[in-house]
Scaffold this motif. Sequence first.
Motif, PDB file in Angstrom:
ATOM      1  N   PRO A  20       0.801  -1.234   0.000  1.00  0.00           N
ATOM      2  CA  PRO A  20       0.000   0.000   0.000  1.00  0.00           C
ATOM      3  C   PRO A  20       0.827   1.273   0.000  1.00  0.00           C
ATOM      4  CG  PRO A  20      -0.895  -1.592   1.555  1.00  0.00           C
ATOM      5  CD  PRO A  20       0.435  -2.123   1.118  1.00  0.00           C
ATOM      6  N   SER A  21       2.049   1.228   0.540  1.00  0.00           N
ATOM      7  CA  SER A  21       2.868   2.435   0.627  1.00  0.00           C
ATOM      8  C   SER A  21       3.766   2.627  -0.594  1.00  0.00           C
ATOM      9  CB  SER A  21       3.729   2.395   1.897  1.00  0.00           C
ATOM     10  OG  SER A  21       4.641   1.309   1.837  1.00  0.00           O
ATOM     11  N   MET A  22       3.749   1.680  -1.522  1.00  0.00           N
ATOM     12  CA  MET A  22       4.613   1.801  -2.691  1.00  0.00           C
ATOM     13  C   MET A  22       3.970   2.711  -3.737  1.00  0.00           C
ATOM     14  SD  MET A  22       6.102  -2.061  -3.170  1.00  0.00           S
ATOM     15  CE  MET A  22       7.459  -1.544  -4.237  1.00  0.00           C
ATOM     16  N   LYS A  23       4.801   3.499  -4.388  1.00  0.00           N
ATOM     17  CA  LYS A  23       4.322   4.415  -5.419  1.00  0.00           C
ATOM     18  C   LYS A  23       4.123   3.680  -6.737  1.00  0.00           C
ATOM     19  CE  LYS A  23       6.766   8.322  -3.323  1.00  0.00           C
ATOM     20  NZ  LYS A  23       7.812   9.357  -3.510  1.00  0.00           N
ATOM     21  N   GLN A  24       3.163   4.136  -7.504  1.00  0.00           N
ATOM     22  CA  GLN A  24       2.904   3.531  -8.805  1.00  0.00           C
ATOM     23  C   GLN A  24       4.092   3.681  -9.746  1.00  0.00           C
ATOM     24  OE1 GLN A  24       0.111   1.402  -8.153  1.00  0.00           O
ATOM     25  NE2 GLN A  24       0.031   1.791 -10.364  1.00  0.00           N
ATOM     26  N   SER A  25       4.947   4.662  -9.460  1.00  0.00           N
ATOM     27  CA  SER A  25       6.113   4.876 -10.318  1.00  0.00           C
ATOM     28  C   SER A  25       7.211   3.834 -10.081  1.00  0.00           C
ATOM     29  CB  SER A  25       6.691   6.273 -10.072  1.00  0.00           C
ATOM     30  OG  SER A  25       7.063   6.423  -8.702  1.00  0.00           O
ATOM     31  N   GLU A  26       7.117   3.093  -8.972  1.00  0.00           N
ATOM     32  CA  GLU A  26       8.117   2.062  -8.712  1.00  0.00           C
ATOM     33  C   GLU A  26       7.902   0.898  -9.674  1.00  0.00           C
ATOM     34  OE1 GLU A  26       9.137   1.154  -4.592  1.00  0.00           O
ATOM     35  OE2 GLU A  26       7.738   2.716  -3.954  1.00  0.00           O
ATOM     36  N   PRO A  27       8.964   0.187 -10.028  1.00  0.00           N
ATOM     37  CA  PRO A  27       8.844  -0.904 -11.010  1.00  0.00           C
ATOM     38  C   PRO A  27       7.798  -1.936 -10.598  1.00  0.00           C
ATOM     39  CG  PRO A  27      11.150  -0.387 -10.626  1.00  0.00           C
ATOM     40  CD  PRO A  27      10.368   0.406  -9.620  1.00  0.00           C
ATOM     41  N   ALA A  28       7.007  -2.350 -11.570  1.00  0.00           N
ATOM     42  CA  ALA A  28       5.943  -3.321 -11.306  1.00  0.00           C
ATOM     43  C   ALA A  28       6.493  -4.634 -10.760  1.00  0.00           C
ATOM     44  CB  ALA A  28       5.151  -3.576 -12.592  1.00  0.00           C
ATOM     45  N   PHE A  29       7.711  -4.968 -11.148  1.00  0.00           N
ATOM     46  CA  PHE A  29       8.335  -6.212 -10.668  1.00  0.00           C
ATOM     47  C   PHE A  29       8.371  -6.243  -9.143  1.00  0.00           C
ATOM     48  CE2 PHE A  29      12.429  -8.098  -9.273  1.00  0.00           C
ATOM     49  CZ  PHE A  29      12.163  -9.428  -9.571  1.00  0.00           C
ATOM     50  N   TYR A  30       8.843  -5.143  -8.530  1.00  0.00           N
ATOM     51  CA  TYR A  30       8.953  -5.102  -7.076  1.00  0.00           C
ATOM     52  C   TYR A  30       7.578  -4.985  -6.415  1.00  0.00           C
ATOM     53  CZ  TYR A  30      13.820  -4.321  -8.260  1.00  0.00           C
ATOM     54  OH  TYR A  30      15.084  -4.456  -8.782  1.00  0.00           O
ATOM     55  N   ARG A  31       6.684  -4.279  -7.042  1.00  0.00           N
ATOM     56  CA  ARG A  31       5.331  -4.150  -6.484  1.00  0.00           C
ATOM     57  C   ARG A  31       4.631  -5.501  -6.427  1.00  0.00           C
ATOM     58  NH1 ARG A  31       2.259  -1.348  -9.823  1.00  0.00           N
ATOM     59  NH2 ARG A  31       3.777  -0.619 -11.355  1.00  0.00           N
ATOM     60  N   ARG A  32       4.821  -6.310  -7.458  1.00  0.00           N
ATOM     61  CA  ARG A  32       4.195  -7.637  -7.475  1.00  0.00           C
ATOM     62  C   ARG A  32       4.792  -8.542  -6.391  1.00  0.00           C
ATOM     63  NH1 ARG A  32       4.774 -10.966 -11.444  1.00  0.00           N
ATOM     64  NH2 ARG A  32       2.758 -11.983 -11.158  1.00  0.00           N
ATOM     65  N   LEU A  33       6.109  -8.464  -6.210  1.00  0.00           N
ATOM     66  CA  LEU A  33       6.741  -9.275  -5.171  1.00  0.00           C
ATOM     67  C   LEU A  33       6.240  -8.866  -3.788  1.00  0.00           C
ATOM     68  CD1 LEU A  33      10.454  -9.536  -6.384  1.00  0.00           C
ATOM     69  CD2 LEU A  33       8.695 -11.310  -6.453  1.00  0.00           C
ATOM     70  N   GLU A  34       6.168  -7.551  -3.543  1.00  0.00           N
ATOM     71  CA  GLU A  34       5.689  -7.100  -2.238  1.00  0.00           C
ATOM     72  C   GLU A  34       4.229  -7.486  -2.014  1.00  0.00           C
ATOM     73  OE1 GLU A  34       7.401  -6.190   0.100  1.00  0.00           O
ATOM     74  OE2 GLU A  34       9.223  -5.225  -0.625  1.00  0.00           O
ATOM     75  N   GLN A  35       3.449  -7.486  -3.061  1.00  0.00           N
ATOM     76  CA  GLN A  35       2.053  -7.919  -2.941  1.00  0.00           C
ATOM     77  C   GLN A  35       1.985  -9.393  -2.528  1.00  0.00           C
ATOM     78  OE1 GLN A  35      -0.265  -7.151  -6.442  1.00  0.00           O
ATOM     79  NE2 GLN A  35      -2.183  -7.751  -5.500  1.00  0.00           N
ATOM     80  N   ALA A  36       2.855 -10.208  -3.110  1.00  0.00           N
ATOM     81  CA  ALA A  36       2.893 -11.628  -2.738  1.00  0.00           C
ATOM     82  C   ALA A  36       3.336 -11.800  -1.289  1.00  0.00           C
ATOM     83  CB  ALA A  36       3.819 -12.385  -3.681  1.00  0.00           C
ATOM     84  N   LEU A  37       4.310 -10.996  -0.857  1.00  0.00           N
ATOM     85  CA  LEU A  37       4.768 -11.068   0.533  1.00  0.00           C
ATOM     86  C   LEU A  37       3.701 -10.562   1.504  1.00  0.00           C
ATOM     87  CD1 LEU A  37       8.429  -9.788   0.040  1.00  0.00           C
ATOM     88  CD2 LEU A  37       7.725 -12.127   0.523  1.00  0.00           C
ATOM     89  N   ASP A  38       2.928  -9.552   1.069  1.00  0.00           N
ATOM     90  CA  ASP A  38       1.891  -8.993   1.935  1.00  0.00           C
ATOM     91  C   ASP A  38       0.817 -10.017   2.295  1.00  0.00           C
ATOM     92  OD1 ASP A  38       3.026  -6.547   2.217  1.00  0.00           O
ATOM     93  OD2 ASP A  38       1.657  -5.465   0.875  1.00  0.00           O
ATOM     94  N   VAL A  39       0.588 -10.990   1.430  1.00  0.00           N
ATOM     95  CA  VAL A  39      -0.370 -12.055   1.745  1.00  0.00           C
ATOM     96  C   VAL A  39       0.013 -12.732   3.054  1.00  0.00           C
ATOM     97  CG1 VAL A  39      -1.287 -14.287   0.989  1.00  0.00           C
ATOM     98  CG2 VAL A  39      -1.009 -12.421  -0.666  1.00  0.00           C
ATOM     99  N   HIS A  40       1.306 -12.921   3.266  1.00  0.00           N
ATOM    100  CA  HIS A  40       1.797 -13.577   4.477  1.00  0.00           C
ATOM    101  C   HIS A  40       1.938 -12.579   5.633  1.00  0.00           C
ATOM    102  CE1 HIS A  40       2.487 -17.214   2.167  1.00  0.00           C
ATOM    103  NE2 HIS A  40       2.967 -16.434   1.216  1.00  0.00           N
ATOM    104  N   ARG A  41       2.274 -11.326   5.305  1.00  0.00           N
ATOM    105  CA  ARG A  41       2.345 -10.308   6.364  1.00  0.00           C
ATOM    106  C   ARG A  41       0.986 -10.092   7.010  1.00  0.00           C
ATOM    107  NH1 ARG A  41       5.634  -7.155   2.190  1.00  0.00           N
ATOM    108  NH2 ARG A  41       7.814  -7.435   2.836  1.00  0.00           N
ATOM    109  N   GLU A  42      -0.074 -10.158   6.226  1.00  0.00           N
ATOM    110  CA  GLU A  42      -1.414  -9.964   6.777  1.00  0.00           C
ATOM    111  C   GLU A  42      -1.748 -10.979   7.860  1.00  0.00           C
ATOM    112  OE1 GLU A  42      -3.879 -10.150   3.335  1.00  0.00           O
ATOM    113  OE2 GLU A  42      -3.825  -7.981   2.970  1.00  0.00           O
ATOM    114  N   LYS A  43      -1.160 -12.166   7.757  1.00  0.00           N
ATOM    115  CA  LYS A  43      -1.401 -13.223   8.751  1.00  0.00           C
ATOM    116  C   LYS A  43      -0.307 -13.252   9.814  1.00  0.00           C
ATOM    117  CE  LYS A  43      -1.511 -16.181   5.340  1.00  0.00           C
ATOM    118  NZ  LYS A  43      -1.609 -17.405   4.506  1.00  0.00           N
ATOM    119  N   GLY A  44       0.626 -12.287   9.741  1.00  0.00           N
ATOM    120  CA  GLY A  44       1.744 -12.293  10.675  1.00  0.00           C
ATOM    121  C   GLY A  44       2.632 -13.489  10.492  1.00  0.00           C
ATOM    122  N   ALA A  45       2.720 -13.972   9.253  1.00  0.00           N
ATOM    123  CA  ALA A  45       3.410 -15.229   9.006  1.00  0.00           C
ATOM    124  C   ALA A  45       4.569 -15.100   8.028  1.00  0.00           C
ATOM    125  CB  ALA A  45       2.415 -16.258   8.471  1.00  0.00           C
TER     126      ALA A  45
END
Length: 468
Positions: A20-45
């Motif tokens: 949520p804190s990443m800017k749209q101007s940042e590369p989509a590659f990193y945004r997609r990876l952080e989105q995948a990691l956020d799935v686990h962060r949401e569960k504290g896992a």
Amino acid sequence: MVYYKEFFQEWAAHQVLRRPSMKQSEPAFYRRLEQALDVHREKGALIILKPRWDDSVIDFTSSDFLSLSRSGRIRNAFMEELGSLGDDWRLSASGSRTQYGNYDYLRQVEDEIAAFHNAETAWVCHSGFFANISVLEAVALPGDAIVWDELSHASTVVGLRVSVAAHKLSFQHNNPDALRDVLTRLKTDDPAFARGDRSVLICVESVYSMEGDICPLREMVAVAKEVFPTGNAQFIIDEAHSNGIIGPDGAGLVQMLGLENEIAIRVHMCSKALASTGGVILCNKTVRATLAHFSRCLTYSGAPSVPMVASIRAAYQLLSSGQTAKEQGQLQANVRYFFQALLEHPDWEEALDEGLLSVPLAEEWEERSVHSHVIPIKVRPSHEAHLFGHLLIANINAYPISYPTVPKGTALIRLVFHAHNTREDIDYLLNTIGAWAIEMLVIERGESKNTVPAAQRQFLALQANGWK
């Protein structure tokens, strides 16, 4: 900062959502990876690289089973071994085993290890994980089958992905009858297996790293020979948790049972009880030639360096000379004491009766002549995190394990015993877990004004107070 505060702070910092804190101007590659990691962060896992603890924290986690690293014995033996080599050695192998890296000292140490384990040959590689993958990549030919225990280590799972085997089938954990069913089905469905024109590789572990139970290897070997008398069914056994622990001079389960001639491939780890690094593949010359030709994992990587091989040799010299016998005996004594004290502890008795936790290995423990140093405390899902926090605040480190490391719907605290654990450590561990169990029972019965355990409340308070 005390260790539990440092750990909680490190863990909490890594669970904050990033996408949520990443800017749209940042590369989509990193945004997609952080989105995948956020799935686990949401569960504290989200898995983190944990800060290392010092020796003041009571250790029921590390892989220094024989305390060779903590005591400095392996360091001293390693320095002595390096010193014996003089000054005329090169740090790097400077090539793979099929090129420049097949140097004399490495081959000498492999011969010594093979002799210790009553094997025809040995192959030293960079890790046991790497060794398991390399074996499955190389020895299963097109059309072959790999059959594995359903609780096999992640390295076996990765090895299955790179193998060209046509059939990949699991069987129920430590169940010889389930193994027979799978083997019989292969034999019935494909006449090539019955004729011996295709091979079946059976993957098991001597001591399972999460369940802590020992493979009924003798019974499984008998099943394989019964179903496939031509010898086209062969075993690959991962001896990571038995190396240095059980068997003659800590040589492992296969040698304890006298089954060296019945097992095609043994994989031993040097980074656990031996307090060194790397892995060793034990096999015959046919398998060794197969590894050299078909395993890209082994032949497309540089050979082990001299310091790595020296550390392995130093560890094996401690084993083979009987210098670890005291530690091996102490480890067995610690586990026996734990079982005896557990079953006499009133808080544990109540928790076991109520089904709050279970210790399968405590059942009929007196009937076993040898014990695993890994003992899981089975708990309900989510309770493993609460109990881990409770232990950590009490200055005890024993890690929580949940899905997908263990089957879905299960969870546990993994106790790992060591030669350096004292009876006082074990008593304190039992009392600490017992106190948590009584607290949880009181909460579940609605007899407390609190709805979450004390450890979780303390974590939230620390977080709210900026970890002060």
